[in-house]
Design an enzyme around this catalytic site. Structure first.
Site, PDB file in Angstrom:
ATOM      1  N   THR A  63       3.230  90.575 -33.763  1.00 26.52           N
ATOM      2  CA  THR A  63       3.194  89.995 -32.418  1.00 26.52           C
ATOM      3  C   THR A  63       2.447  88.676 -32.465  1.00 26.52           C
ATOM      4  O   THR A  63       1.300  88.608 -32.920  1.00 26.52           O
ATOM      5  CB  THR A  63       2.541  90.985 -31.435  1.00 26.52           C
ATOM      6  N   SER A  80       2.211 100.633 -31.580  1.00 35.34           N
ATOM      7  CA  SER A  80       1.304  99.487 -31.424  1.00 35.34           C
ATOM      8  C   SER A  80       0.070  99.627 -32.312  1.00 35.34           C
ATOM      9  O   SER A  80      -0.417 100.738 -32.542  1.00 35.34           O
ATOM     10  CB  SER A  80       0.868  99.417 -29.959  1.00 35.34           C
ATOM     11  N   HIS A  84       5.757  88.958 -23.563  1.00 34.92           N
ATOM     12  CA  HIS A  84       4.812  90.079 -23.502  1.00 34.92           C
ATOM     13  C   HIS A  84       4.909  90.783 -22.137  1.00 34.92           C
ATOM     14  O   HIS A  84       3.918  91.273 -21.596  1.00 34.92           O
ATOM     15  CB  HIS A  84       3.384  89.579 -23.761  1.00 34.92           C
ATOM     16  N   LYS A 131       7.535  88.888 -32.968  1.00 34.24           N
ATOM     17  CA  LYS A 131       7.701  89.252 -31.540  1.00 34.24           C
ATOM     18  C   LYS A 131       6.858  88.335 -30.657  1.00 34.24           C
ATOM     19  O   LYS A 131       5.651  88.218 -30.863  1.00 34.24           O
ATOM     20  CB  LYS A 131       7.263  90.701 -31.333  1.00 34.24           C
TER      21      LYS A 131
END
Ligand SMILES: Cc1cc2nc3c(=O)[nH]c(=O)nc-3n(C[C@H](O)[C@H](O)[C@H](O)COP(=O)(O)O)c2cc1C
Length: 378
Positions: free
Chosen positions: A156, A107, A276, A252
């Site tokens: 993301t 991340s 998420h 994503k």
């Protein structure tokens, strides 16, 4: 670890080993947690067709993910603050994934930096990108991922604004963790965590510290994200990112077929059907409910990955049966990490692998490619 038989066992131990603020940060969802619950409930509603007297002696879970061989259709999802669940957590999780032969995604909001993870693992890993207002920083971050030889960029797209997670506010979740009177007792009962995390050398956002202003004083994660993350992010920015990142790109956080159609035109190789993990838009459909329409509308124009609520090999089989090519897991491996460190992540992957192999056997299936909606009782 022989009494650990399922992901829930790892979750129970995670709860005992890690301070409440960090356990809740991982375990809970946004607002009333309707979507968090729906992810699990809707998966559990899907039933299999039990088939008998099929030779299932040649079961093989191997597949490809983004064109690379993988030992099973599983990916470790990007999880912020992994290094707060267990000291150097990102390195342990990445090593466990690589030992198991599946991809690991680091991340943006990790504790160990890209360079740190790259220096401590054997193979390339994926990097997940959040886009912040400071585009110079974002460009530099992508260049750092290139320099670290990351093998895919996961952009993301479902966190331009942040869903409120009540537990984080109530628990006073801060990074780095603060010693307060109310936390002292909690920390005192978790000596292994204190030794590994609080006394460890990595205790704040490794990718941001020293690169982005204000990261040494993050009292509220939600409030900090609200000031830093770029709410103007749009499809044109995907082109900008593509112009910097030469490798494979994964989008994503897609839950709607129109967005999936747009994604198919973006030049990205894959998308992740994701809400998420029920941490953002509460009241959104579960990911397993959203999956079939997305599969129908984009067909094989992009590789379709799935996440949200996966806690077993049975759940992986359900998502594959409805058209996903692979699944990401978030909490399932974080529970393993919080419970036992790296071996706990290995255990989580093993549990899912064994459950998937058994489920395939009982449904009369030998290969991942054979899994489609014929295995479902609908
Ligand atoms: C504690 C936690 C932190 C997360 N942090 C990130 C993150 O930094 N970036 C991101 O793209 N997704 C993040 N996610 C979402 C996961 O990548 C994934 O979509 C989600 O966990 C899937 O649901 P599951 O936990 O039910 O498997 C996070 C999820 C959790 C539980």
């Amino acid at each position: 670890m022989k009494h650990i038989t399922c992901i829930e066992d790892l979750r129970q131990r995670h709860m005992r080993k890690v301070p409440k603020a960090f356990f809740d940060y991982a375990d809970r969802g946004s607002y009333a947690e309707e979507t968090l619950r729906a992810n699990r409930d809707d998966l559990a509603k899907i039933k299999f067709r039990q088939r008998i007297l099929v030779d299932v002696s040649r079961r093989d879970l191997s597949t490809t993910i983004l064109g690379e061989p993988a030992s099973l259709p599983l990916i470790l999802a990007p999880v912020g603050l992994t290094g707060m669940q267990y000291g150097d957590g990102e390195i342990h999780a990445c090593r466990a994934a690589q030992a198991a032969g599946i991809p690991y995604t680091l991340s943006t909001m990790s504790i160990c930096s890209i360079e740190d993870v790259a220096a401590n693992v054997a193979k390339p890993f994926w990097f997940q990108l959040y886009v912040m207002k400071d585009r110079g920083f974002i460009k530099a971050l992508i260049e750092r991922a290139i320099a670290a030889k990351c093998s895919a960029l996961v952009l993301t797209v479902d966190l331009q604004v942040i869903g409120q997670r009540h537990a984080d506010i109530k628990n006073g979740m801060t990074v780095p963790p603060e010693w307060s009177l109310s936390k002292l007792f909690d920390f005192a009962t978790k000596p292994a965590w204190v030794a590994g995390v609080l006394r460890g050398k990595r205790r704040t956002f490794g990718n941001l510290m020293g690169h982005l202003k204000g990261t040494d004083d993050i009292t509220s994660l939600g409030a900090w994200i609200a000031t830093q993350f770029d709410t103007t992010l749009n499809w044109k920015d995907v082109d900008w990112i593509r112009s910097i990142w030469p490798g494979k790109l994964v989008l994503k956080g897609i839950l709607d077929f129109e967005d999936a159609n747009e994604a198919a035109k973006s030049g990205a190789q894959a998308l992740v059907v994701s809400n998420h993990g029920g941490r953002q838009l509460d009241g959104a459909p579960s990911t397993i409910e959203a999956l079939p329409e997305i599969v129908d509308s984009i067909g094989d124009k992009m590789e379709i990955m799935f996440d949200g609520g996966i806690r077993s090999g049975q759940d992986v089989m359900r998502a594959l049966a409805l058209g996903a090519k692979s699944c990401m897991i978030g909490r399932a491996y974080i529970h393993g990490l919080g419970a036992f460190g790296g071996p706990g992540v290995e255990k989580a992957i093993d549990i899912i692998r064994n459950e998937l192999a058994t489920t395939m056997g009982l449904c009369g299936v030998n290969t991942i490619a054979e899994i489609d909606d014929h295995v479902l009782a609908i």
